[in-house]
Design a protein around this motif. Structure first.
Motif, PDB file in Angstrom:
ATOM      1  N   VAL A 287       2.459   2.506  -0.973  1.00 32.53           N
ATOM      2  CA  VAL A 287       1.377   2.779   0.395  1.00 32.53           C
ATOM      3  C   VAL A 287       0.133   3.071   0.116  1.00 32.53           C
ATOM      4  CG1 VAL A 287       1.141   4.117   2.462  1.00 32.53           C
ATOM      5  CG2 VAL A 287       3.597   3.354   1.664  1.00 32.53           C
ATOM      6  N   LEU A 288      -0.175   4.131  -0.679  1.00 32.72           N
ATOM      7  CA  LEU A 288      -1.826   4.441  -0.997  1.00 32.72           C
ATOM      8  C   LEU A 288      -2.493   3.217  -1.632  1.00 32.72           C
ATOM      9  CD1 LEU A 288      -1.381   8.190  -1.529  1.00 32.72           C
ATOM     10  CD2 LEU A 288      -2.172   7.072   0.586  1.00 32.72           C
TER      11      LEU A 288
ATOM     12  N   GLY B  14      -1.731   0.206  -1.845  1.00 30.64           N
ATOM     13  CA  GLY B  14      -1.829  -0.952  -0.949  1.00 30.64           C
ATOM     14  C   GLY B  14      -2.792  -0.947   0.015  1.00 30.64           C
ATOM     15  N   ILE B  15      -3.213   0.325   0.614  1.00 33.34           N
ATOM     16  CA  ILE B  15      -4.251   0.538   1.420  1.00 33.34           C
ATOM     17  C   ILE B  15      -5.507   0.530   0.691  1.00 33.34           C
ATOM     18  CG2 ILE B  15      -5.533   2.387   2.802  1.00 33.34           C
ATOM     19  CD1 ILE B  15      -2.868   3.343   3.635  1.00 33.34           C
ATOM     20  N   THR B  16      -5.369   0.984  -0.455  1.00 27.96           N
ATOM     21  CA  THR B  16      -6.668   0.926  -1.242  1.00 27.96           C
ATOM     22  C   THR B  16      -6.753  -0.460  -1.772  1.00 27.96           C
ATOM     23  OG1 THR B  16      -6.290   2.901  -2.180  1.00 27.96           O
ATOM     24  CG2 THR B  16      -7.802   1.803  -3.411  1.00 27.96           C
TER      25      THR B  16
ATOM     26  N   PHE C 129      -6.194  -3.516   0.012  1.00 26.53           N
ATOM     27  CA  PHE C 129      -6.439  -4.014   1.101  1.00 26.53           C
ATOM     28  C   PHE C 129      -7.922  -3.712   1.740  1.00 26.53           C
ATOM     29  CE2 PHE C 129      -6.950  -4.027   5.788  1.00 26.53           C
ATOM     30  CZ  PHE C 129      -6.887  -5.419   6.026  1.00 26.53           C
ATOM     31  N   LEU C 130      -8.414  -2.544   1.471  1.00 28.45           N
ATOM     32  CA  LEU C 130      -9.655  -2.043   1.689  1.00 28.45           C
ATOM     33  C   LEU C 130     -10.564  -2.750   0.575  1.00 28.45           C
ATOM     34  CD1 LEU C 130      -9.283   1.468   2.937  1.00 28.45           C
ATOM     35  CD2 LEU C 130      -9.692  -0.611   4.350  1.00 28.45           C
TER      36      LEU C 130
ATOM     37  N   SER D 297     -11.207  -6.242   1.406  1.00 25.49           N
ATOM     38  CA  SER D 297     -12.099  -6.564   2.716  1.00 25.49           C
ATOM     39  C   SER D 297     -13.208  -6.214   2.438  1.00 25.49           C
ATOM     40  CB  SER D 297     -11.810  -5.291   3.678  1.00 25.49           C
ATOM     41  OG  SER D 297     -10.367  -5.422   3.975  1.00 25.49           O
TER      42      SER D 297
ATOM     43  N   TYR E 152      -3.494  -1.521  -8.654  1.00 27.03           N
ATOM     44  CA  TYR E 152      -2.204  -1.694  -7.687  1.00 27.03           C
ATOM     45  C   TYR E 152      -1.135  -2.693  -8.391  1.00 27.03           C
ATOM     46  CZ  TYR E 152       0.299  -2.580  -3.705  1.00 27.03           C
ATOM     47  OH  TYR E 152       1.505  -2.617  -2.646  1.00 27.03           O
TER      48      TYR E 152
END
Length: 103
Positions: free
Chosen positions: A14-15, A17-19, A21-22, A25, A46
């Motif tokens: 989860v963490l 994936g967020i990292t 994704f950002l 971006s 990741y």
């Protein structure tokens, strides 16, 4: 596999994936080589988490290709993110105005 290991993998996914994704971006907003190296380091890190999870769950085995007794993909996912971070920081220190770290 124990429940605590599964929970730890869920947290990492989860963490991470967020990292990732950002980071992707940010990648679309910058064309600077240092930032791209930093983003690639996070994304490959990741991918390494996902790769290790696949190995630990026994879904696939990639251990036929080895270098010095170490599976090649494990070696790549261990070394490459750190190398990209090193390159990114060197580029940032040498290219940013006012950051003359080498003088």
């Amino acid at each position: 596999m124990q429940n605590s290991e599964i929970i730890l993998y869920i947290i990492k996914l989860v963490l991470g994936g967020i990292t990732a994704f950002l980071a992707v971006s940010l990648w679309s907003k910058t064309k600077d080589a240092a930032w791209i190296c930093l983003v690639l380091g996070f994304v490959i890190s990741y991918a390494g988490i996902v790769y290790q999870m696949i190995l630990d769950f026994g879904l696939l085995s990639f251990e036929k290709l080895v270098i010095f007794g170490i599976p090649i993909f494990t070696l790549i996912f261990t070394i490459l993110p750190s190398l990209l971070f090193i390159i990114a920081f060197i580029l940032m220190m040498s290219l940013l105005p006012g950051m003359n770290a080498w003088a």
